[in-house]
Design an enzyme around this catalytic site. Structure first.
Site, short mmCIF file in Angstrom:
data_model
loop_
_atom_site.label_atom_id
_atom_site.label_comp_id
_atom_site.label_asym_id
_atom_site.label_seq_id
_atom_site.Cartn_x
_atom_site.Cartn_y
_atom_site.Cartn_z
N THR A 241 -7.68 7.21 11.38
CA THR A 241 -8.10 8.30 10.48
C THR A 241 -8.84 9.44 11.18
O THR A 241 -9.46 9.24 12.23
CB THR A 241 -9.03 7.70 9.39
OG1 THR A 241 -9.60 8.74 8.62
CG2 THR A 241 -10.15 6.88 9.99
N GLY B 155 0.82 -1.22 0.00
CA GLY B 155 0.00 0.00 0.00
C GLY B 155 0.86 1.27 0.00
O GLY B 155 2.09 1.21 0.08
N TYR C 260 -16.72 3.65 6.64
CA TYR C 260 -15.26 3.55 6.74
C TYR C 260 -14.81 4.08 8.12
O TYR C 260 -14.05 3.39 8.83
CB TYR C 260 -14.61 4.36 5.61
CG TYR C 260 -13.14 4.62 5.78
CD1 TYR C 260 -12.20 3.60 5.58
CD2 TYR C 260 -12.67 5.88 6.15
CE1 TYR C 260 -10.84 3.84 5.75
CE2 TYR C 260 -11.31 6.13 6.31
CZ TYR C 260 -10.40 5.11 6.11
OH TYR C 260 -9.06 5.34 6.28
N THR D 159 -9.63 0.91 2.42
CA THR D 159 -9.56 2.38 2.35
C THR D 159 -10.51 3.01 1.32
O THR D 159 -10.45 4.21 1.10
CB THR D 159 -8.11 2.82 2.03
OG1 THR D 159 -7.68 2.16 0.84
CG2 THR D 159 -7.14 2.50 3.16
N1 LIG Z 1 -5.39 7.38 2.23
C1 LIG Z 1 -5.85 8.32 3.07
O1 LIG Z 1 -6.20 9.44 2.67
C2 LIG Z 1 -5.90 8.03 4.54
C3 LIG Z 1 -6.36 9.03 5.40
C4 LIG Z 1 -6.39 8.77 6.77
C5 LIG Z 1 -5.97 7.53 7.24
N2 LIG Z 1 -5.56 6.56 6.37
C6 LIG Z 1 -5.13 5.28 6.91
O2 LIG Z 1 -3.75 5.12 6.62
C7 LIG Z 1 -3.43 3.75 6.47
C8 LIG Z 1 -2.63 3.53 5.20
O3 LIG Z 1 -3.41 3.95 4.10
P1 LIG Z 1 -2.90 3.84 2.60
O4 LIG Z 1 -3.28 5.09 1.93
O5 LIG Z 1 -1.49 3.37 2.59
O6 LIG Z 1 -3.86 2.66 2.07
P2 LIG Z 1 -3.73 1.76 0.77
O7 LIG Z 1 -2.75 2.33 -0.19
O8 LIG Z 1 -5.12 1.50 0.33
O9 LIG Z 1 -3.08 0.41 1.34
C9 LIG Z 1 -3.80 -0.48 2.10
C10 LIG Z 1 -3.19 -1.84 1.90
O10 LIG Z 1 -3.88 -2.77 2.72
C11 LIG Z 1 -3.88 -4.00 2.06
N3 LIG Z 1 -4.94 -4.88 2.55
C12 LIG Z 1 -6.28 -4.82 2.34
N4 LIG Z 1 -6.88 -5.84 2.95
C13 LIG Z 1 -5.92 -6.56 3.57
C14 LIG Z 1 -5.92 -7.74 4.35
N5 LIG Z 1 -7.06 -8.38 4.65
N6 LIG Z 1 -4.75 -8.21 4.83
C15 LIG Z 1 -3.58 -7.57 4.53
N7 LIG Z 1 -3.51 -6.47 3.79
C16 LIG Z 1 -4.67 -5.97 3.30
C17 LIG Z 1 -4.11 -3.64 0.59
O11 LIG Z 1 -3.61 -4.68 -0.19
P3 LIG Z 1 -4.39 -5.16 -1.52
O12 LIG Z 1 -4.35 -3.97 -2.43
O13 LIG Z 1 -3.59 -6.32 -1.98
O14 LIG Z 1 -5.77 -5.50 -1.08
C18 LIG Z 1 -3.29 -2.36 0.46
O15 LIG Z 1 -2.01 -2.65 -0.05
C19 LIG Z 1 -4.77 3.00 6.53
O16 LIG Z 1 -4.94 2.50 7.84
C20 LIG Z 1 -5.80 4.07 6.27
O17 LIG Z 1 -7.03 3.77 6.88
C21 LIG Z 1 -5.50 6.79 5.03
#
Ligand SMILES: NC(=O)c1ccc[n+]([C@@H]2O[C@H](COP(=O)([O-])OP(=O)(O)OC[C@H]3O[C@@H](n4cnc5c(N)ncnc54)[C@H](OP(=O)(O)O)[C@@H]3O)[C@@H](O)[C@H]2O)c1
Length: 286
Positions: A103, A11, A127, A64
């Site tokens: 978040t 991710g 979410y 996400t």
């Molecule tokens: N993006 C934002 O704007 C934002 C804002 C606030 C907080 N956050 C938090 O920040 C954190 C990181 O976000 P990010 O942007 O890096 O998210 P991301 O790019 O969507 O990455 C999430 C990863 O989790 C993996 N995943 C999904 N289901 C899974 C499972 N059952 N077991 C293991 N891995 C799994 C996905 O893999 P696959 O693709 O292979 O499914 C993906 O690689 C998250 O906790 C998110 O809630 C994000």
């Protein structure tokens, strides 16, 4: 040598962690993608922890897709709540410190000053509710945890607002962007550095923390800065949330107070526009 497991290893945040952690040779990082380790699979999690002796687990795995979660509630809760619970339980048994990412969407956005860690949570979409449940299950099962709430993450990896705007900037002459939702854009590499600092200083100040870049803006302001910084000519129009309806409601105001993390970790938090410049420069180099 300290061993650090990073879940959700492919991710956006995990890839930023990989970049930032690379020079830190005194730690061994294991990046586990969803096919290596499915955090919703209790057995797999237990075996994975049993076969390795981790000191830290950084949980970057999450569901996400904010809008899709409205119709995939069960899946969102399974990953964001049950998955987090599985990791917390495995961390307890194996004496591993859990660093979990949450978040700003745990808040309803009705406040007019920045949210502190102790402020009342009240998610307004699936979410946010699933992420809050994950926080609660970690707190119920483990004491050695850091929960870092962040907001509006972007980087050169994955799909995010920065990359969407740059793509649309190439495709369109004009664009409408919401100007009545206020938050703090956060460069995922800055968050990655804050996470690594917890490990480097071996902090035992467990608990919930807020981390976002300093300053705040609207999505419109964020888009405007992206186009200015990348010299894209486009007519940008401010619109209200009610003119851009999405399946999931978003909080109007989700600025996080960083006071606690600045004090406890002795952090310097970059201003969002400075970090945006760095991210755009890095994207242009690739
Ligand atoms: N993006 C934002 O704007 C934002 C804002 C606030 C907080 N956050 C938090 O920040 C954190 C990181 O976000 P990010 O942007 O890096 O998210 P991301 O790019 O969507 O990455 C999430 C990863 O989790 C993996 N995943 C999904 N289901 C899974 C499972 N059952 N077991 C293991 N891995 C799994 C996905 O893999 P696959 O693709 O292979 O499914 C993906 O690689 C998250 O906790 C998110 O809630 C994000």
């Amino acid at each position: 040598m300290k061993k650090v497991l990073v879940t959700g290893g492919n991710g956006q945040l995990a890839r930023c962690l990989n970049d930032v952690a690379n020079p830190l040779t005194k730690y061994e990082f294991i990046f586990a993608g969803s096919t290596d380790l499915d955090i919703t699979n209790t057995n797999q999690v237990n075996i994975f922890f049993d076969q390795n002796s981790f000191n830290y687990c950084i949980n970057c795995a999450a569901y996400t897709a904010v809008d899709k979660a409205e119709e995939e509630s069960e899946r969102a809760f399974k990953i964001n709540a049950t998955g987090a619970e599985n990791l917390a339980k495995a961390c307890l048994v194996n004496e591993v410190t859990l660093i979990h990412i949450s978040t700003d969407f745990v808040f309803d956005g009705e406040q007019v000053c920045s949210y502190e860690e102790r402020d009342t949570t009240n998610p307004i979409n699936v979410y946010g509710a699933s992420k809050l449940k994950g926080e609660q299950l970690i707190q119920e099962n483990l004491s050695q945890y850091f929960i870092l709430r962040t907001s509006w993450l972007y980087s050169e990896y994955g799909s995010n607002f920065l990359k969407t705007m740059l793509r649309l900037g190439n495709e369109r002459d004009q664009l409408n962007v919401v100007s009545d939702q206020i938050g703090s854009p956060t460069y995922a590499k800055d968050l990655a550095r804050a996470i690594l600092k917890i490990i480097e200083i071996d902090s035992k100040d467990y608990g919930i923390y807020h981390y976002a870049n300093s300053g705040n803006t609207s999505w419109y302001g964020f888009a405007k800065a992206i186009f200015e910084e990348s010299s894209v000519q486009i007519a940008l129009n401010e619109i209200k949330s009610e003119e851009y309806l999405t399946p999931a409601k978003r909080p109007y105001y989700s600025v996080l107070s960083k006071k606690k993390i600045i004090e406890k970790l002795d952090l310097n938090i970059p201003y969002w526009k400075d970090s945006l410049k760095v991210a755009i420069k890095t994207l242009n180099k690739d």
